[in-house]
Enzyme design. Structure first.
Site, PDB file in Angstrom:
ATOM      1  N   ASN A  99     155.536  29.590  12.190  1.00 36.49           N
ATOM      2  CA  ASN A  99     153.850  29.414  13.363  1.00 36.49           C
ATOM      3  C   ASN A  99     153.318  28.302  12.937  1.00 36.49           C
ATOM      4  OD1 ASN A  99     152.499  31.192  15.174  1.00 36.49           O
ATOM      5  ND2 ASN A  99     151.029  31.319  13.082  1.00 36.49           N
TER       6      ASN A  99
ATOM      7  N   HIS B 184     148.925  27.511  12.682  1.00 35.84           N
ATOM      8  CA  HIS B 184     147.587  28.516  12.746  1.00 35.84           C
ATOM      9  C   HIS B 184     146.805  27.134  13.059  1.00 35.84           C
ATOM     10  CE1 HIS B 184     145.074  32.039  12.189  1.00 35.84           C
ATOM     11  NE2 HIS B 184     144.525  30.734  11.676  1.00 35.84           N
TER      12      HIS B 184
END
Length: 279
Positions: free
Chosen positions: A171, A173
């Site tokens: 991911n 961020h």
């Protein structure tokens, strides 16, 4: 166009790559349709036909070509960066499927216009065509997906999905985790919080995904300054520029098996130029 299976699974495709390699659980139709009007305003890099031809022929790639599933909820600018880098040979892989909880988002439109299958997940009132976790896992297995990449996907990933891709799900961020992460910290909310805190630096973090929001092991970060008169929009643009670079670099390392794990569980990226150097 739509492709459906006997289980009620629907994927938006235009067209589907390698349909004969997918099991009967997901039956893809391959009749080509012209892109919708929205496609004419989207960058097509490459065209859908060139993309599928390149996948079949292995163009721009060396070694084993990794298959990527990208999850988005919005415009998907990081998805686009990864897709373009893969086609250009900077990433030894290709995007096999786009997964979204918002079938009308910009990332889904871009995928359809570039011949990438779109799967809606999860099923909801606003997206009744969505699939269950088990159905999604079947799709990812049928497509022989190697790695899952979250690129602005706002839903918490179910534990079953995380467990199915150990050390294989990333991911990105928009803050220097562990600061300004967790449930509720996304998009402009992150940048507003960074500015309000008085922090002097921010930047994106690429991390492995676990069963919580933003708590997986950090793989890579980039640092940008927080300027005295920054607005959230200015901060976001500066961070996003770095996101597009650091995520592509991390995905390239993942696809080339250049990620090493220290004994304490910290992942490191082995330098492509010097195998004895790590970052």
């Amino acid at each position: 166009m739509e492709a459906a299976s006997g289980t009620g699974l629907c994927c938006s495709l235009n067209p589907a790559p390698n349909p004969h390699k997918i099991s009967a659980r997901v039956r893809f139709t391959t009749k080509r349709q012209p892109c919708a009007a929205t496609c004419r305003s989207l960058p097509l890099r490459p065209s859908a036909s060139a993309y599928t031809a390149a996948i079949d022929g292995g163009a721009g790639c060396s070694g084993v070509n990794k298959r990527l599933a990208v999850f988005v909820s919005g415009g998907g600018s990081n998805f686009r960066s990864i897709h373009e880098a893969a086609f250009g040979g900077k990433v030894n892989g290709h995007v096999a499927v786009l997964v979204t909880d918002k079938p009308g988002c910009g990332g889904a439109d871009y995928a359809r216009c570039n011949g990438i299958p779109v799967v809606v997940f999860p099923k909801s009132k606003s997206a009744p065509e969505g699939v269950s976790t088990d159905q999604l896992l079947n799709v990812l297995r049928d497509l022989k997906v190697d790695f899952v990449l979250l690129a602005g996907y706002l839903k918490l990933i179910p534990g079953e999905l995380v467990q199915a891709f150990p050390r294989s799900m990333l991911n990105i961020h928009p803050s220097l985790l562990p600061a300004f992460g967790g449930k509720g910290y996304y998009g402009s909310k992150v940048h507003k919080a960074v500015i309000a805190s008085g922090a002097r630096y921010s930047g994106p973090t690429v991390h492995f995904v676990d069963e919580q929001f933003d708590t997986g092991r950090t793989l890579a970060q980039r640092v940008v300054p927080v300027l005295a008169n920054d607005t959230p929009e200015q901060m976001a643009a500066r961070v996003l520029h770095e996101e597009h670079q650091v995520y592509v670099e991390a995905v390239a390392a993942l696809c080339e098996d250049r990620i090493m794990w220290r004994e304490d569980g910290v992942p490191l990226i082995r330098s492509q130029a010097n195998p004895n150097e790590y970052t």
